[in-house]
Design a protein around this motif. Structure first.
Motif, short mmCIF file in Angstrom:
data_model
loop_
_atom_site.label_atom_id
_atom_site.label_comp_id
_atom_site.label_asym_id
_atom_site.label_seq_id
_atom_site.Cartn_x
_atom_site.Cartn_y
_atom_site.Cartn_z
N LEU A 192 0.81 -1.20 0.00
CA LEU A 192 0.00 0.00 0.00
C LEU A 192 0.85 1.26 0.00
N SER A 193 2.00 1.20 0.65
CA SER A 193 2.86 2.38 0.76
C SER A 193 3.36 2.90 -0.59
N GLU A 194 3.30 2.06 -1.63
CA GLU A 194 3.81 2.45 -2.95
C GLU A 194 2.72 2.85 -3.94
N VAL A 195 1.46 2.71 -3.52
CA VAL A 195 0.35 2.81 -4.47
C VAL A 195 0.15 4.24 -4.99
N PHE A 196 0.16 5.23 -4.13
CA PHE A 196 -0.10 6.60 -4.56
C PHE A 196 0.89 7.01 -5.65
N THR A 197 2.17 6.76 -5.41
CA THR A 197 3.20 7.15 -6.38
C THR A 197 3.02 6.40 -7.70
N ALA A 198 2.67 5.11 -7.61
CA ALA A 198 2.48 4.32 -8.82
C ALA A 198 1.32 4.85 -9.67
N MET A 199 0.27 5.30 -9.01
CA MET A 199 -0.86 5.87 -9.75
C MET A 199 -0.52 7.27 -10.27
N GLU A 200 0.17 8.05 -9.47
CA GLU A 200 0.56 9.40 -9.87
C GLU A 200 1.46 9.37 -11.10
N GLN A 201 2.37 8.38 -11.14
CA GLN A 201 3.30 8.25 -12.25
C GLN A 201 2.74 7.40 -13.38
N LYS A 202 1.48 6.98 -13.24
CA LYS A 202 0.77 6.20 -14.26
C LYS A 202 1.43 4.85 -14.55
N VAL A 203 2.07 4.31 -13.53
CA VAL A 203 2.58 2.94 -13.62
C VAL A 203 1.41 1.97 -13.60
N VAL A 204 0.36 2.31 -12.83
CA VAL A 204 -0.88 1.53 -12.82
C VAL A 204 -2.05 2.46 -13.08
N ASP A 205 -3.16 1.88 -13.55
CA ASP A 205 -4.36 2.66 -13.84
C ASP A 205 -5.29 2.76 -12.63
N GLY A 206 -5.10 1.86 -11.69
CA GLY A 206 -6.01 1.87 -10.55
C GLY A 206 -5.59 0.92 -9.46
N GLN A 207 -6.42 0.85 -8.43
CA GLN A 207 -6.17 -0.03 -7.29
C GLN A 207 -7.53 -0.41 -6.72
N GLU A 208 -7.55 -1.33 -5.77
CA GLU A 208 -8.81 -1.65 -5.12
C GLU A 208 -8.61 -1.70 -3.60
N ASN A 209 -9.54 -1.06 -2.91
CA ASN A 209 -9.53 -0.93 -1.46
C ASN A 209 -10.90 -0.45 -1.01
N PRO A 210 -11.21 -0.54 0.26
CA PRO A 210 -12.40 0.16 0.76
C PRO A 210 -12.25 1.67 0.56
N ILE A 211 -13.35 2.38 0.40
CA ILE A 211 -13.24 3.80 0.06
C ILE A 211 -12.69 4.64 1.22
N ALA A 212 -12.72 4.11 2.44
CA ALA A 212 -12.09 4.83 3.55
C ALA A 212 -10.60 4.99 3.30
N VAL A 213 -9.99 4.00 2.65
CA VAL A 213 -8.57 4.07 2.30
C VAL A 213 -8.36 5.07 1.17
N VAL A 214 -9.26 5.08 0.20
CA VAL A 214 -9.16 6.04 -0.90
C VAL A 214 -9.16 7.46 -0.35
N ARG A 215 -10.02 7.70 0.64
CA ARG A 215 -10.11 9.03 1.24
C ARG A 215 -8.88 9.34 2.11
N SER A 216 -8.57 8.45 3.07
CA SER A 216 -7.51 8.76 4.03
C SER A 216 -6.13 8.77 3.40
N SER A 217 -5.95 8.03 2.31
CA SER A 217 -4.65 8.00 1.63
C SER A 217 -4.53 9.01 0.50
N GLY A 218 -5.60 9.76 0.24
CA GLY A 218 -5.54 10.81 -0.77
C GLY A 218 -5.54 10.32 -2.20
N PHE A 219 -6.04 9.09 -2.43
CA PHE A 219 -6.02 8.55 -3.79
C PHE A 219 -6.91 9.35 -4.74
N TYR A 220 -7.87 10.10 -4.19
CA TYR A 220 -8.74 10.93 -5.03
C TYR A 220 -7.95 12.00 -5.80
#
Length: 329
Positions: A192-220
């Motif tokens: 999980l610690s690498e996910v934001f950067t991977a999405m920001e750099q477009k290494v991946v198109d998405g991820q899956e988690n409960p939406i509480a994680v999307v909010r608290s981790s700033g994935f939006y």
């Protein structure tokens, strides 16, 4: 003169008493991978920590290390196993060695929060916890909730075809890797610690988690869509090292166990009640929510059935346990 001597003796005895209390104070290090604002850390800070410190009258102190401060999930889980970390809050990362721990995350198995709670806080959860303690030697304090998982993506996913070729981060556990592949995604396992950067750099198109994680981790900030699949339920388990557990008196163990129950009850409540608030927050951040219709959901469930057939063949207990879970109310 005598009064002066008496005062000196009193001061000395007071200092000795203070140093004795300090010497006996046990600091409990609690590690997890959630952001500080996540319901897990709110419950730890508002229930687990104060209850232990108050009820033990300062003999036990709790320090919480959120957001991978003591390493990622695998690192702090290993730390609890070998006693370098006292308490951890992993997900089901141990399921490779303890397969029964993975069952709650099997796709489309747990129906809703009520069903999940009945399963995990009942005989099935107890059986799973005993399996973990026997295999990895950690003591289970409580089951808590991460939530129902769904996909966040940088482009819309509204049907099975949209999964094809989607570069999807999944947790590095077999059931999630298989699930992503069964739906047609190109799966990239990562912590999980690498996910934001991977999405920001477009290494991946998405991820899956409960939406509480999307909010608290700033994935939006780096995602635009959420597909409300609720394709799996992810619990967490609050575990304590055998090394610490052996140090505690019977009274201290009771204090920790009571605090763990209060934390878990509160965290379940926060997570269930917070879903609509999290959804509203994310929609205000311009995220678009897509709810699968009955046909789309049936297609997803059909796509993952080979996972069940594989596990039924591999684990003699699996079919019976799945049936018991489905029958639990």
């Amino acid at each position: 003169m005598k009064k002066h001597v008496v005062n000196l003796i009193a001061v000395a005895l007071g200092s000795l008493a203070i140093s004795t209390v300090n010497a006996e104070t046990i600091t409990i290090k609690v590690a997890n991978y959630f952001a500080a604002e996540h319901p897990q850390n709110v419950a730890l800070k508002e229930k687990f920590k104060p209850l232990i410190e108050q009820k033990s009258q300062g003999a036990l102190k709790v320090d919480i290390f959120e957001n991978n401060k003591l390493g990622g999930e695998q690192q702090f889980y290993t730390g609890v196993r070998n006693g370098t970390i006292d308490v951890g809050l992993p997900g089901m990362i141990m399921q490779g060695d303890v397969p029964k721990m993975g069952i709650p995350e099997w796709p489309f198995l747990l129906r809703d929060f009520k069903h999940a709670k009945a399963v995990l806080l009942g005989p099935i959860g107890k059986e799973m916890a005993e399996s973990l303690e026997q295999t990895h030697g950690v003591h289970v304090l409580a089951w808590s909730v991460n939530g129902f998982r769904m996909f966040s993506t940088s482009r819309q996913v509204a049907n099975m075809q949209d999964f094809k070729g989607l570069r999807m981060r999944m947790p590095n556990s077999p059931v999630f890797v298989k699930l992503g592949q069964a739906l047609g995604c190109n799966v990239s396992p990562m912590p999980l610690s690498e996910v934001f950067t991977a999405m920001e750099q477009k290494v991946v198109d998405g991820q899956e988690n409960p939406i509480a994680v999307v909010r608290s981790s700033g994935f939006y900030e780096v995602q635009t869509n959420i597909l409300e699949t609720r394709h799996a339920f992810s619990p967490n388990v609050l575990i304590v090292s055998k090394k610490l557990w052996a140090k505690l008196s019977a009274e201290q163990k009771k204090i920790v166990e009571d605090a763990a129950k209060a934390y878990a009850d509160y965290e379940w409540q926060l997570s269930e009640n917070g879903y609509e608030d999290d959804k509203k927050f994310l929609m205000e951040k311009k995220m678009k929510f897509i709810t699968p219709d009955a046909n789309f959901r049936q297609q997803m469930e059909a796509a993952v059935q080979p996972i069940y057939e594989e596990y039924y063949a591999k684990y003699p207990w699996a079919k019976d346990m799945v049936a018991k879970i489905k029958a639990t109310k």
